[in-house]
Design a protein around this motif. Structure first.
Motif, PDB file in Angstrom:
ATOM      1  N   PRO A 367       0.867  -1.064  -0.659  1.00 19.52           N
ATOM      2  CA  PRO A 367       0.018  -0.065   0.369  1.00 19.52           C
ATOM      3  C   PRO A 367       0.907   1.417   0.112  1.00 19.52           C
ATOM      4  CG  PRO A 367      -0.903  -1.926   1.619  1.00 19.52           C
ATOM      5  CD  PRO A 367       0.617  -1.987   1.012  1.00 19.52           C
ATOM      6  N   LEU A 368       2.069   1.063   0.609  1.00 21.82           N
ATOM      7  CA  LEU A 368       2.641   2.011   0.816  1.00 21.82           C
ATOM      8  C   LEU A 368       4.080   2.565  -1.021  1.00 21.82           C
ATOM      9  CD1 LEU A 368       3.708   1.606   4.378  1.00 21.82           C
ATOM     10  CD2 LEU A 368       2.448   3.406   3.323  1.00 21.82           C
ATOM     11  N   ASN A 370       4.120   2.642  -4.989  1.00 20.78           N
ATOM     12  CA  ASN A 370       4.301   2.653  -6.779  1.00 20.78           C
ATOM     13  C   ASN A 370       3.598   1.486  -7.418  1.00 20.78           C
ATOM     14  OD1 ASN A 370       3.869   2.882  -9.283  1.00 20.78           O
ATOM     15  ND2 ASN A 370       5.635   4.556  -9.786  1.00 20.78           N
ATOM     16  N   ASN A 376       9.515   0.906  -7.804  1.00 19.45           N
ATOM     17  CA  ASN A 376      10.387   1.378  -6.996  1.00 19.45           C
ATOM     18  C   ASN A 376      11.501   0.251  -6.584  1.00 19.45           C
ATOM     19  OD1 ASN A 376       7.867   2.167  -5.409  1.00 19.45           O
ATOM     20  ND2 ASN A 376       7.212  -0.127  -6.752  1.00 19.45           N
ATOM     21  N   THR A 431       7.661   6.953   5.288  1.00 23.11           N
ATOM     22  CA  THR A 431       7.396   8.362   4.359  1.00 23.11           C
ATOM     23  C   THR A 431       6.023   7.580   4.376  1.00 23.11           C
ATOM     24  OG1 THR A 431       9.697   8.225   3.176  1.00 23.11           O
ATOM     25  CG2 THR A 431       7.506   8.546   2.132  1.00 23.11           C
ATOM     26  N   GLY A 432       5.358   6.233   4.767  1.00 34.59           N
ATOM     27  CA  GLY A 432       4.111   7.135   4.842  1.00 34.59           C
ATOM     28  C   GLY A 432       3.693   7.365   6.192  1.00 34.59           C
ATOM     29  N   ALA A 435       3.210  10.064   5.816  1.00 34.68           N
ATOM     30  CA  ALA A 435       2.498  11.365   5.274  1.00 34.68           C
ATOM     31  C   ALA A 435       0.906  11.243   5.763  1.00 34.68           C
ATOM     32  CB  ALA A 435       1.902  10.010   3.908  1.00 34.68           C
ATOM     33  N   ASP A 438      -4.350   6.863   5.772  1.00 36.50           N
ATOM     34  CA  ASP A 438      -4.017   5.436   5.560  1.00 36.50           C
ATOM     35  C   ASP A 438      -2.746   4.812   5.679  1.00 36.50           C
ATOM     36  OD1 ASP A 438      -6.778   5.034   6.451  1.00 36.50           O
ATOM     37  OD2 ASP A 438      -7.212   4.811   3.672  1.00 36.50           O
ATOM     38  N   GLN A 439      -1.805   5.979   5.259  1.00 34.53           N
ATOM     39  CA  GLN A 439      -0.551   5.289   4.627  1.00 34.53           C
ATOM     40  C   GLN A 439       0.377   5.316   5.775  1.00 34.53           C
ATOM     41  OE1 GLN A 439       1.477   6.291   1.447  1.00 34.53           O
ATOM     42  NE2 GLN A 439      -0.224   4.670   0.955  1.00 34.53           N
ATOM     43  N   ALA A 440       0.040   6.149   7.634  1.00 40.15           N
ATOM     44  CA  ALA A 440       0.595   6.541   8.535  1.00 40.15           C
ATOM     45  C   ALA A 440       0.466   4.912   9.108  1.00 40.15           C
ATOM     46  CB  ALA A 440      -0.097   7.245   8.818  1.00 40.15           C
ATOM     47  N   ALA A 442      -0.304   1.884   7.332  1.00 38.22           N
ATOM     48  CA  ALA A 442       0.826   1.051   6.421  1.00 38.22           C
ATOM     49  C   ALA A 442       1.850   1.146   7.458  1.00 38.22           C
ATOM     50  CB  ALA A 442       0.428   0.955   5.438  1.00 38.22           C
ATOM     51  N   GLY A 443       1.839   2.245   7.193  1.00 39.65           N
ATOM     52  CA  GLY A 443       3.857   2.464   6.982  1.00 39.65           C
ATOM     53  C   GLY A 443       4.417   1.605   8.660  1.00 39.65           C
TER      54      GLY A 443
END
Length: 487
Positions: A367-368, A370, A376, A431-432, A435, A438-440, A442-443
Motif C-alpha cells: 500500500p505504500l 507505486n 520502486n 515515508t508512509g 504522509a 491510511d498511509q500512516a 500502513a507504514g
C-alpha cells in the motif's frame, strides 16, 4: 528392491508404446531399427544440400540417423493438413522438426519430454521475467509481419532463445524472423506441440556425446540467477570430469554409470541417464526433490500440479530415491544420506530466514509503493535477493559448489537483506507514517513487522542482542584465532 525400481515403474506407466529408435535404457545393448535403404526423397535432398549447405550434410553423415538410413525427408516431411507445410520442389516439407515429428520413432523419449518442465519452459508470458525483458529492458521497436505492433529485441534474442517462442507463420510458408530461428527448449511449434529436441540434441549430428556433455546444458543453465553450469564446473564433480573427459566414453550407445564409465558424473548422468537399476529418462524432473525456482522453495509435485504435468503424481520422496540411486554408484549410503541432510538445511535456512520474512514485508509494503512493478527501488532489491542470490545459494548446495553456496549465495543474501532490503523498507515505512492517514497506518504496520523480524532468533544479532552464551563462545573463539594467526 521395490524401492530401487520406483523410477522404472513410473516411467513404464507413462510410456505409450515401446521404443523404435531407442536410446539406451538399461544395461542391455540397444537395438536400432532403421530403414533398409535411404529413401529416394532423402537422396534428392542430399544431392541438393551438398551444393547449398555442405556442412549440414556432413553433420548428418556422422549421425546415427545416417546409419539407420533416416534422412532429411523422414524428419522434415509434412502432411497436407500441417499448418507449416510447404511445397519444396516436389515434396511437402516443414522447416521445423517438432517433438511430434521426432515421436514418429522416438516414442517414449518424446512422451517423457512432453511431460517434463523442459517442454513447458516457454510458458513465461506474464512472469516478472517477461515483464523485465518486454517492457523494463526493452520496447516494441522490433516490428515484423508477425508482430505489427512490435516485440522486444531483448526478449527475442534473450529469453526466447532459451525458453522458446511462439513460432508465427507468415504467407508462403515463411516463419516470422522474431520467432525463427529458435531452438528454445519450450518452443511453441506450429503443430501445437511444445518443446524442441534440438535444444539439447544439436542438429544435424544429434550426437549423444554432445548431449551428455555438461556444455549442452550450459547454454541456458548459467548466469546470475541459475548458475548450474558454473556450480558444476567449480564442484569436485566438474573438476574430475574435465580432468578425465577422455575416459568418459561419451559416444557409447550404452552409457550406464559404473559400467560404461566411472570417472565422473555429468548433468545427464544425474538427471537423465541410465544406472544399473534405472532406465534413461527424458523428464529431467523425476530425480529432483526441491523446486528452487520460486521465491519460496516448494516440493516439485506441487509445482507440477500447478502446470498440470504428469509429475504431480510423483512424490518428492520417490524423486529423491531416484537420484540417490545415481549417487550410490560412486558414494556409500551414509555419504548420500548426509549430503541430503546438508542440502535440505540450506533450503530451510533460505526459506525461514529470508524468503518468508521477505514475503511478509513486501506484502505489507504494497500500500505504500507505486503499484507499477520495478518502479520502486525495493522491487529490484527484493527480486535480486530471491531470484539471483537465493537461487545461487540453493543451487550451489544442491550441486556441491561451496563458493556459490556461500560467497555468491548466503553472503550476498545477508548483505542484501540487512544492508539494502530492510533499510529501504524502513524508509518506505517512515515515508508512509509522515504522509498521515491510511498511509500512516500502513507504514506503522510495516515498521512494526520489521522490528518483530529483527527481534527474532535469526536476526537479533543485528540489534546487538546475540544470546549471551553464544556471544561469549564467539568472543573466546575470536581471541584464540587472533592468538594463533596474529590477525
Amino acid at each position: 528392491m521395490m524401492k530401487m525400481n520406483i523410477e522404472a515403474a513410473w516411467l513404464g506407466a507413462r510410456a505409450a508404446a515401446v521404443l523404435v529408435l531407442a536410446s539406451p535404457a538399461s544395461a542391455a545393448a540397444p537395438q536400432a531399427i532403421g530403414l533398409e535403404e535411404l529413401s529416394e526423397a532423402s537422396q534428392d535432398c542430399i544431392a541438393c544440400h551438398k551444393k547449398e549447405t555442405y556442412a549440414l550434410t556432413q553433420q548428418w553423415g556422422e549421425s546415427q540417423h545416417y546409419r539407420a538410413n533416416v534422412g532429411c525427408y523422414e524428419c522434415h516431411r509434412a502432411d497436407p493438413s500441417d499448418p507449416d507445410v510447404w511445397l519444396h520442389f516436389d515434396y511437402l516439407m516443414a522447416t521445423i522438426v517438432s517433438p511430434k515429428d521426432c515421436g514418429r520413432c522416438h516414442i517414449q523419449e518424446t512422451e517423457e519430454f512432453l511431460g517434463s518442465r523442459h517442454s513447458t519452459a516457454g510458458r513465461i508470458d506474464g512472469s516478472l521475467e517477461s515483464l523485465l525483458a518486454d517492457v523494463v529492458e526493452g520496447n516494441h521497436g522490433f516490428v515484423t509481419m508477425g508482430f505489427p505492433e512490435g516485440s522486444s529485441a531483448a526478449a527475442v534474442s534473450g529469453c526466447w532463445q532459451c525458453h522458446g517462442a511462439v513460432v508465427k507463420l507468415l504467407p508462403d510458408h515463411r516463419l516470422d524472423p522474431a520467432t525463427w530461428p529458435n531452438a528454445g527448449i519450450g518452443r511453441f511449434n506450429p503443430d501445437g506441440t511444445e518443446g524442441s529436441c534440438s535444444a539439447c540434441h544439436a542438429r544435424h549430428t544429434f550426437s549423444v556425446a554432445q548431449a551428455r556433455h555438461p556444455a549442452a546444458c550450459g547454454k541456458c543453465h548459467l548466469g546470475p540467477d541459475h548458475p548450474q553450469r558454473e556450480v558444476y564446473e567449480s564442484s569436485k564433480h566438474g573438476m574430475v570430469f574435465y580432468a578425465n573427459v577422455d575416459h568418459m566414453n561419451l559416444s557409447s550407445n550404452k552409457w550406464v554409470v559404473g559400467e560404461d564409465y566411472h570417472a565422473a558424473p555429468t548433468c545427464a548422468t544425474c538427471h537423465m541417464s541410465a544406472t544399473p537399476r534405472r532406465p534413461v529418462t527424458h523428464d529431467v524432473g523425476v530425480r529432483i526433490s526441491w523446486n528452487n525456482r520460486r521465491v519460496l522453495s516448494i516440493r516439485p509435485e506441487l509445482a507440477d500440479e500447478a502446470m498440470n504435468l504428469p509429475g504431480k503424481d510423483l512424490s518428492w520422496q520417490m524423486r529423491r530415491a531416484n537420484m540417490k540411486d545415481v549417487c550410490i554408484n560412486c558414494h556409500n549410503k551414509i555419504w548420500v544420506e548426509n549430503f541430503y541432510v546438508q542440502y535440505d538445511a540450506i533450503v530451510e535456512l533460505y526459506n525461514e530466514k529470508y524468503a518468508q520474512p521477505g514475503l511478509a514485508l513486501m506484502e505489507l509494503a504494497k500500500p505504500l509503493m507505486n503499484p507499477v512493478s520495478f518502479s520502486n527501488p525495493v522491487d529490484w532489491i527484493w527480486f535480486e535477493l530471491w531470484h539471483h542470490e537465493g537461487r545461487r545459494a540453493r543451487h550451489g548446495a544442491s550441486m556441491m559448489g561451496p563458493d556459490y553456496t556461500h560467497w555468491h549465495g548466503t553472503y550476498e543474501l545477508a548483505k542484501s537483506f540487512y544492508m539494502h532490503l530492510l533499510p529501504e523498507l524502513q524508509h518506505v515505512a517512515e515515508t508512509g507514517i509522515a504522509a498521515g492517514g491510511d498511509q500512516a497506518a500502513a507504514g506503522a504496520a510495516l515498521r512494526a513487522k520489521i522490528a518483530e523480524i529483527l527481534a527474532g532468533q535469526d536476526h537479533r544479532w543485528f540489534l546487538g542482542k546475540m544470546d549471551p552464551a553464544e556471544a561469549a563462545r564467539r568472543a573466546q573463539a575470536a581471541a584464540e584465532f587472533e592468538a594463533r594467526s596474529g590477525q
